[in-house]
Structure formats: C-alpha cells, structure tokens
Design an enzyme around this catalytic site. Structure first.
Site, PDB file in Angstrom:
ATOM      1  N   HIS A   1       1.207  -1.452   0.040  1.00  0.00           N
ATOM      2  CA  HIS A   1      -0.221   0.421   0.445  1.00  0.00           C
ATOM      3  C   HIS A   1       0.788   1.166   0.109  1.00  0.00           C
ATOM      4  CE1 HIS A   1      -3.530  -2.626   0.527  1.00  0.00           C
ATOM      5  NE2 HIS A   1      -3.221  -2.816   1.664  1.00  0.00           N
TER       6      HIS A   1
ATOM      7  N   ASP B   1      -3.100 -10.320  -2.739  1.00  0.00           N
ATOM      8  CA  ASP B   1      -3.603  -9.897  -0.999  1.00  0.00           C
ATOM      9  C   ASP B   1      -4.821  -9.677  -1.569  1.00  0.00           C
ATOM     10  OD1 ASP B   1      -2.128  -8.220   1.396  1.00  0.00           O
ATOM     11  OD2 ASP B   1      -4.397  -7.780   0.992  1.00  0.00           O
TER      12      ASP B   1
ATOM     13  N   HIS C   1      -6.402  -7.179  -0.228  1.00  0.00           N
ATOM     14  CA  HIS C   1      -6.713  -5.913  -0.661  1.00  0.00           C
ATOM     15  C   HIS C   1      -5.751  -5.600  -1.520  1.00  0.00           C
ATOM     16  CE1 HIS C   1      -6.942  -6.304   3.873  1.00  0.00           C
ATOM     17  NE2 HIS C   1      -8.097  -5.531   3.925  1.00  0.00           N
TER      18      HIS C   1
ATOM     19  N   ASP D   1      -4.701 -13.115   3.446  1.00  0.00           N
ATOM     20  CA  ASP D   1      -5.847 -12.411   4.392  1.00  0.00           C
ATOM     21  C   ASP D   1      -6.181 -12.756   2.924  1.00  0.00           C
ATOM     22  OD1 ASP D   1      -4.723 -11.017   2.443  1.00  0.00           O
ATOM     23  OD2 ASP D   1      -4.439  -8.897   3.778  1.00  0.00           O
TER      24      ASP D   1
END
Length: 340
Positions: free
Chosen positions: A158, A193, A195, A282
C-alpha cells in the site's frame, strides 16, 4: 527454499488502528512474524539474515524527501507538546499539488494516507530491514535461485513512492521488482493479497517496463476504495501494463483459480523472465478482514498454479493477519509452489 528475515523487523510494534470511527488494536502485530516464520519453516524454508545493500535500492522507488520523513518524523513528533506516542495524521492535503508544510503534523498528513500506518520509535528500523530482506531475495534470484520467500514485515504494497498507508511504509515488492529489472529481468508483480496493491500500482502506473497484476476483493466497498478498479489500465507508456481483477466478496477457491488464470495469461503475454508475488494470505476465509473465502488447501492450489509459469519467483509477504491458520496457510502456499 531460501528465505530472508532480519530480527530488527520486530522493532515496529503499532498500537493503534482507527476503523469506522473506533480506535482499535492494530492488526499488524509483531506476532505475525512468529506464526509466518513457523509456517515457512514447516514448508522447508531455511532463513538467512540479509546483508545491508544500503539506501540506494530503496531510493530507486521512494523519494528522498519521503525517506528523510520516515527516518526523522518520530523524533520530531515527540518534541510536539502533548503529542501521542505514535505519529498518526489528523489532516491531509486535498491533492498532491498542494503546498508542502514544514511542521511535523502537516508532513504526517502529507506522507501518511490513513490512520492504519502509525509510526513509532522502531518503525523506520523495521521497515528498512523489511526492505533489505526483499532486496536480498531479489539478489538470490539474480544469482540463480528459482524461488525464494521473504518475510517482509511490516508489509509494503500500500506504500506509494512518497506515501505510507494500510500498515505499509516501504514498498518491498516494488523495491524487489525494480532490483530485478535493474539486473536485466523483465518483471511482473502479481499481487494476491485480499486488498488491492494500490501503492505498487501507483509506483509503476506510468511505466511499461514492469507489469502489475492484482486480484483482490472489489474495492467499491472494501479498502483501499479509491484504487483497484478494472478500468485502471495504466497511463502513458504504462497503458496496458496494469491489470486489476476485482472479485466479489466471499469468492472461494474454484472461482478464484479461474480468475487467476486470467492473470497468468497476461503475465505470459508480457514475456516475463522473473515474477514477484506480493503474497497476502488475508484472502483466507477465516482472516479478520473477511474479504474472500480461500481455504488452506486452496492456497496450495494457488501456489502450484503460479509456479506453473516456470519463472524464477520471489514471494514477498504482504497481508495475512492473526488467526489460527496463518502459518498453515503460508506452509500450504509454499508447498504448492514446490510441488509444481
């Protein structure tokens, strides 16, 4: 399989995380290291500490202004009367063309996208060695290793070139990809991931020499919200070198593997000679973030499918948060890679 981790990565111990207006314990805990390391060792990984390659490979991705901020902000923040123990922004610029402030509070707002990336006294040291671990993994591939795993914690995908966010400070996957590109490889970053890897996308968005591909829960109602949509294809020389595959919430193994084939086809078409996998765990059905519904055996199938590309592969740890199966999920993925 070679693996890399430095004990100084324990130093980052974030306490706070604001979500939906509530102040909660930060999910990106040092305990993740113990569980991930156990999972990697169960899959046969042998860990080495990285050598210090210096700031240069990090500065190839991140601006000098941002690196000075990360190195100095906690000390400066601590001098502020009434400041909390961690650097957490409370104001942000409207856009990246606004004026750059001198104050610690203003610079925190400029360089931290959200409240999920608090900076403590040990953050810079941990982030630096997390990046050095990724650099060491990239160098291992350049020296002939077919696969390597990097326990990069804190994670990185990120983080933009001058902006922290979502538990991330230095973009380990992007740093590793650029290191491999500079060594003569044609590189893709595949982010699995839950996200979207918005920082990695942003770093390479206007470049056509690194392909970025991300499979993730649809950001229309999921972090990072503003990035990761299917229409984001790159710009300028990078147009067509970014592929986002937003997935419906709760998607399980079989449907995910079908979408993964779309990603792998794009990687093949790019003519890659090395692959960086931004390895978030995740997407697991029992992960605290509850975005997708991958099972533990499903991670083995995902790992085997990616390894089927036949490319030298560096796996850089991203998300995957505290749950009973975290180590098992990593062991499953790595075992799948080694079985292919």
């Amino acid at each position: 399989m070679k693996a890399y981790f430095d004990d100084r990565q324990w130093a980052h111990d974030p306490q706070h995380f604001m979500a939906n207006g509530a102040v909660l314990p930060n999910p990106e805990q040092p305990e993740r290291i113990a569980r991930l390391r156990a999972g990697a060792q169960a899959a046969g990984c042998v860990f080495e500490a990285p050598e210090d390659a210096g700031i240069g490979p990090i500065a190839a991705i991140h601006t000098a202004e941002y690196l000075v901020f990360l190195q100095t902000i906690h000390t400066r923040w601590s001098r502020t009367e009434g400041a909390g123990a961690e650097v957490i922004p409370n104001i942000h610029p409207a856009n990246r063309t606004d004026s750059y402030p001198k104050s610690a509070v203003g610079q925190a707002g400029w360089h931290q996208a959200d409240t999920a990336c608090p900076i403590g006294s040990g953050t810079w040291e941990a982030a630096y060695w997390s990046a050095q671990s990724a650099i060491a993994g990239a160098d291992a591939l350049a020296e002939g290793a077919r696969a390597a795993y990097v326990l990069s914690r804190p994670p990185g995908h990120h983080a933009y070139g001058d902006l922290a966010g979502g538990f991330c400070f230095l973009n380990n996957s992007a740093i590793a990809a650029e290191r491999l590109r500079a060594a003569g490889y044609r590189v893709a970053v595949l982010d699995v991931d839950v996200h979207h890897g918005n920082g990695t996308q942003g770093i390479f968005y206007a470049r056509g020499d690194v392909l970025t591909v991300s499979l993730h829960a649809d950001p229309a109602r999921f972090y990072p919200f503003f990035w990761g949509h299917a229409h984001e294809r790159g710009e300028g020389p990078g147009l067509g070198a970014n592929l986002n595959l937003p997935l419906p919430r709760g998607m399980g193994d079989a449907d995910y593997l079908q979408e993964l084939e779309v990603a792998l086809a794009r990687i093949r078409a790019f003519g890659c000679t090395a692959l960086v996998v931004a390895l978030g765990l995740d997407a697991y059905a029992g992960d605290p973030f509850q975005g997708l519904a991958i099972t533990t055996p499903g991670f083995a199938r995902i790992g085997a499918a990616i390894a089927g590309l036949g490319l030298p592969m560096l796996m850089v740890q991203e998300g995957g948060y505290l749950c009973d199966a975290l180590g098992d999920n990593l062991a499953s993925f790595l075992s799948g890679v080694q079985s292919a």
